[in-house]
Write an enzyme that holds these catalytic residues in place. Structure first.
Site, PDB file in Angstrom:
ATOM      1  N   SER A   1       2.391  -0.479   6.216  1.00  0.00           N
ATOM      2  CA  SER A   1       3.386   0.098   7.071  1.00  0.00           C
ATOM      3  C   SER A   1       4.441  -1.061   7.533  1.00  0.00           C
ATOM      4  CB  SER A   1       2.717   0.636   8.621  1.00  0.00           C
ATOM      5  OG  SER A   1       1.965  -0.554   8.919  1.00  0.00           O
TER       6      SER A   1
ATOM      7  N   MET B   1     -11.863   4.327  -1.269  1.00  0.00           N
ATOM      8  CA  MET B   1     -12.645   4.573  -0.105  1.00  0.00           C
ATOM      9  C   MET B   1     -13.455   5.969  -0.276  1.00  0.00           C
ATOM     10  SD  MET B   1      -9.596   3.450   2.420  1.00  0.00           S
ATOM     11  CE  MET B   1      -8.523   3.302   1.071  1.00  0.00           C
TER      12      MET B   1
ATOM     13  N   MET C   1     -11.819  -5.965   4.793  1.00  0.00           N
ATOM     14  CA  MET C   1     -10.788  -4.939   5.659  1.00  0.00           C
ATOM     15  C   MET C   1     -10.648  -5.415   6.950  1.00  0.00           C
ATOM     16  SD  MET C   1     -10.158  -2.284   3.626  1.00  0.00           S
ATOM     17  CE  MET C   1      -9.349  -1.699   4.692  1.00  0.00           C
TER      18      MET C   1
ATOM     19  N   HIS D   1      -8.003   1.235  -4.563  1.00  0.00           N
ATOM     20  CA  HIS D   1      -9.023   0.961  -3.373  1.00  0.00           C
ATOM     21  C   HIS D   1      -9.847   2.278  -3.229  1.00  0.00           C
ATOM     22  CE1 HIS D   1      -9.504  -0.293   1.221  1.00  0.00           C
ATOM     23  NE2 HIS D   1     -10.625   0.045   0.318  1.00  0.00           N
TER      24      HIS D   1
ATOM     25  N   SER E   1       0.917  -1.088   0.078  1.00  0.00           N
ATOM     26  CA  SER E   1       0.040  -0.102  -0.063  1.00  0.00           C
ATOM     27  C   SER E   1       0.826   1.439  -0.143  1.00  0.00           C
ATOM     28  CB  SER E   1      -1.046   0.049   1.228  1.00  0.00           C
ATOM     29  OG  SER E   1      -1.336   1.262   1.353  1.00  0.00           O
TER      30      SER E   1
ATOM     31  N   ASP F   1      -4.689   3.682  -2.074  1.00  0.00           N
ATOM     32  CA  ASP F   1      -5.710   3.880  -1.556  1.00  0.00           C
ATOM     33  C   ASP F   1      -6.141   5.381  -1.813  1.00  0.00           C
ATOM     34  OD1 ASP F   1      -6.097   1.628   0.292  1.00  0.00           O
ATOM     35  OD2 ASP F   1      -3.964   2.148   0.971  1.00  0.00           O
TER      36      ASP F   1
ATOM     37  N   ASP G   1      -6.696  -6.273   3.798  1.00  0.00           N
ATOM     38  CA  ASP G   1      -6.087  -5.014   3.871  1.00  0.00           C
ATOM     39  C   ASP G   1      -6.064  -4.652   5.135  1.00  0.00           C
ATOM     40  OD1 ASP G   1      -5.074  -2.801   3.348  1.00  0.00           O
ATOM     41  OD2 ASP G   1      -6.754  -2.005   1.972  1.00  0.00           O
TER      42      ASP G   1
ATOM     43  N   HIS H   1      -0.975  -1.279  -4.490  1.00  0.00           N
ATOM     44  CA  HIS H   1      -2.322  -0.935  -3.824  1.00  0.00           C
ATOM     45  C   HIS H   1      -2.387   0.516  -3.700  1.00  0.00           C
ATOM     46  CE1 HIS H   1      -5.785  -2.032  -1.343  1.00  0.00           C
ATOM     47  NE2 HIS H   1      -5.447  -1.014  -0.684  1.00  0.00           N
TER      48      HIS H   1
ATOM     49  N   MET I   1      -8.633   8.379  -0.576  1.00  0.00           N
ATOM     50  CA  MET I   1      -9.629   8.652   0.281  1.00  0.00           C
ATOM     51  C   MET I   1     -10.020   9.873   0.164  1.00  0.00           C
ATOM     52  SD  MET I   1      -7.429   7.122   3.766  1.00  0.00           S
ATOM     53  CE  MET I   1      -6.568   5.615   3.468  1.00  0.00           C
TER      54      MET I   1
HETATM   55  C1  DX5 Z   1      -6.375   1.617   5.276  1.00  0.00           C
HETATM   56  C2  DX5 Z   1      -5.887   1.180   3.774  1.00  0.00           C
HETATM   57  C3  DX5 Z   1      -4.980   0.091   3.840  1.00  0.00           C
HETATM   58  C4  DX5 Z   1      -3.559   0.733   4.504  1.00  0.00           C
HETATM   59  C5  DX5 Z   1      -2.663  -0.435   4.868  1.00  0.00           C
HETATM   60  O1  DX5 Z   1      -7.619   2.363   5.042  1.00  0.00           O
HETATM   61  O2  DX5 Z   1      -6.794   0.611   2.893  1.00  0.00           O
HETATM   62  O3  DX5 Z   1      -4.463  -0.151   2.646  1.00  0.00           O
HETATM   63  O4  DX5 Z   1      -2.724   1.430   3.968  1.00  0.00           O
HETATM   64  O5  DX5 Z   1      -1.789  -0.191   5.729  1.00  0.00           O
HETATM   65  P1  DX5 Z   1      -1.310  -1.192   6.863  1.00  0.00           P
HETATM   66  O6  DX5 Z   1      -0.595  -2.326   6.223  1.00  0.00           O
HETATM   67  O7  DX5 Z   1      -0.219  -0.406   7.489  1.00  0.00           O
HETATM   68  O8  DX5 Z   1      -2.337  -1.377   7.931  1.00  0.00           O
HETATM   69 ZN    ZN Z   2      -6.323  -0.225   0.961  1.00  0.00          ZN
END
Ligand code: DX5
Ligand code: ZN
Length: 223
Positions: free
Chosen positions: A201, A71, A140, A69, A11, A38, A178, A36, A40
């Site tokens: 992370s 969101m 999730m 992804h 990610s 994200d 995820d 991946h 948002m």
């Molecule tokens: C959370 C994201 C994830 C996130 C994962 O809302 O969709 O993709 O970045 O990060 P880690 O592996 O640190 O939980």
């Molecule tokens: Zn994600």
């Protein structure tokens, strides 16, 4: 390793955005299976991240599949634009999408693979009718919005139950997980039935090279 194989993708939310190109290249060199991304909107989740220009930029520097992804509320308004920007897979939240059936079809029509995802408190029954329509179901394992959160243990049982449903209704569908995945829990998540792992992370960890973190995850999931 699960008999389905394990796909691991970073990610980029946890990457250093000032060095995003390098960080994607590091993940690719380390054997990442996909990237991946994200997205948002500050409405569906309490955070704002990145959008179309970043997908376009990442598309130019990697051949790896881009797993986007979304969101965001009303993802149907943007899904096709993310495909045009270079997404190979677009995953939308069932909670955010009133016309899920239409949206999944629109993603496929636009030329990408469609995925559906659900928050930790959303029951599997919410996506039941969509299962034959998707290439991927994303479970999730944290409340979406932020990287670096702790894996929610009840996700394991949800993954197990989803695996059973997919085996019956869409056996080639990817089961992605995820949130909070790391070397210490990835084997358990795989054993529950997941085959596709998003890692933020734990892959872009300060002070640890991406290649090392990836090797540790591969060892853990194989062990
Ligand atoms: C959370 C994201 C994830 C996130 C994962 O809302 O969709 O993709 O970045 O990060 P880690 O592996 O640190 O939980
Ligand atoms: Zn994600």
């Amino acid at each position: 390793m699960s008999e389905r194989g394990s796909h691991i993708g970073p990610s980029i939310l946890s990457a250093d955005f000032l060095r995003l190109g390098e960080q994607v290249a590091e993940a690719e060199a380390a054997g990442a299976d996909f990237i991946h991304i994200d997205v948002m909107d500050g409405r569906f989740v309490p955070n704002i991240s990145i959008g179309l220009p970043v997908v376009e930029a990442v598309r130019r520097i990697t051949r790896l599949p881009l797993d986007v992804h979304l969101m965001i509320i009303e993802p149907e308004r943007y899904a096709e634009r993310f495909v045009a920007a270079g997404a190979d897979r677009v995953t939308v939240h069932v909670e955010a999408c009133i016309h899920l059936h239409r949206t999944l079809h629109a993603v496929a029509e636009a030329g990408a693979e469609a995925g559906v995802t659900l928050n930790p408190a959303t029951p599997l029954s919410a996506i039941e009718e969509a299962i034959p329509l998707v290439r991927q179901v994303l479970v999730m394992s944290v409340d979406p919005g932020f990287g670096g959160q702790t894996f929610i243990p009840s996700a394991l049982d949800k993954i197990r139950r989803l695996r059973g449903i997919l085996d019956m209704r869409n056996p080639t569908c990817l089961l992605e997980v995820d949130g909070g995945i790391k070397a210490s829990n990835i084997a358990r998540v795989a054993a529950a039935g997941a085959d596709t792992f998003v890692v933020g992370s734990a892959l872009y960890a300060p002070g640890q090279p991406v290649a090392e973190a990836m090797a540790e995850l591969r060892r853990a999931v194989a062990g």
